[in-house]
Design a protein around this motif. Structure first.
Motif, mmCIF file in Angstrom:
data_model
loop_
_atom_site.group_PDB
_atom_site.id
_atom_site.type_symbol
_atom_site.label_atom_id
_atom_site.label_comp_id
_atom_site.label_asym_id
_atom_site.label_seq_id
_atom_site.Cartn_x
_atom_site.Cartn_y
_atom_site.Cartn_z
ATOM 1 N N UNK A 79 0.791 -1.224 0.000
ATOM 2 C CA UNK A 79 0.000 0.000 0.000
ATOM 3 C C UNK A 79 0.822 1.271 0.000
ATOM 4 N N UNK A 80 2.116 1.159 0.247
ATOM 5 C CA UNK A 80 2.958 2.341 0.273
ATOM 6 C C UNK A 80 4.357 1.973 0.718
ATOM 7 N N UNK A 81 5.210 2.981 0.787
ATOM 8 C CA UNK A 81 6.596 2.725 1.162
ATOM 9 C C UNK A 81 7.235 3.996 1.703
ATOM 10 N N UNK A 82 8.278 3.808 2.444
ATOM 11 C CA UNK A 82 9.188 4.877 2.848
ATOM 12 C C UNK A 82 10.588 4.438 2.466
ATOM 13 N N UNK A 83 11.421 5.369 2.019
ATOM 14 C CA UNK A 83 12.845 5.108 1.870
ATOM 15 C C UNK A 83 13.530 5.931 2.952
ATOM 16 N N UNK A 84 14.331 5.241 3.742
ATOM 17 C CA UNK A 84 15.046 5.911 4.821
ATOM 18 C C UNK A 84 16.537 5.636 4.685
ATOM 19 N N UNK A 85 17.336 6.500 5.286
ATOM 20 C CA UNK A 85 18.786 6.346 5.271
ATOM 21 C C UNK A 85 19.245 6.327 6.723
ATOM 22 N N UNK A 86 19.577 5.132 7.200
ATOM 23 C CA UNK A 86 19.997 4.928 8.594
ATOM 24 C C UNK A 86 21.258 4.072 8.608
ATOM 25 N N UNK A 87 21.980 4.046 9.735
ATOM 26 C CA UNK A 87 23.260 3.329 9.772
ATOM 27 C C UNK A 87 23.173 1.814 9.558
#
Length: 121
Positions: A79-87
């Motif tokens: 239904x959706x997504x997030x792109x995140x930048x984490x260690x």
């Protein structure tokens, strides 16, 4: 490292959700999005249109086949997504657990394999 948080859930319930404020999202999602933005980890993300508006494409020896909707029938739909930048994946999992959809669906945490590393000049 970049990760996708893929939001899977019951599409009928996702489509029935009402907009709760001027941001176009529920207060829970607004708070979650704000927390990710404040933490500086949010790269992007979107809610997806219903599967009835989707098409699946498959190419084989007989040519290109286009199917209406998702290819496989499943109990939960993307239904959706997030792109995140984490260690690391542990932090990505912590953010996935905070997603409002995790209370009634599944959040798949998937590492991104950067294209720039695989392109041959």
């Amino acid at each position: 490292m970049k990760y996708l948080l893929l939001i899977h859930g019951d599409e009928s319930k996702m489509n029935a959700a009402t907009v709760a404020d001027e941001t176009g999202m529920s207060p829970d999602y607004h708070a979650y999005n704000s927390a990710m933005a404040k933490a500086g980890i949010l790269v992007g993300g979107e809610r997806l249109r219903p599967t009835a508006e989707a098409a699946s494409v498959r190419v084989n020896d007989d040519g290109t086949q286009v199917l209406d909707g998702p290819y496989a029938e499943t109990r939960e739909q993307l239904g959706g997504y997030y792109m995140i930048d984490v260690p690391d994946i542990d932090e990505a999992i912590q953010w996935a657990a905070r997603c409002p959809a995790a209370r009634h669906g599944t959040i798949e945490v998937r590492p991104i394999w950067p294209i720039s590393r695989r392109i041959v000049g």
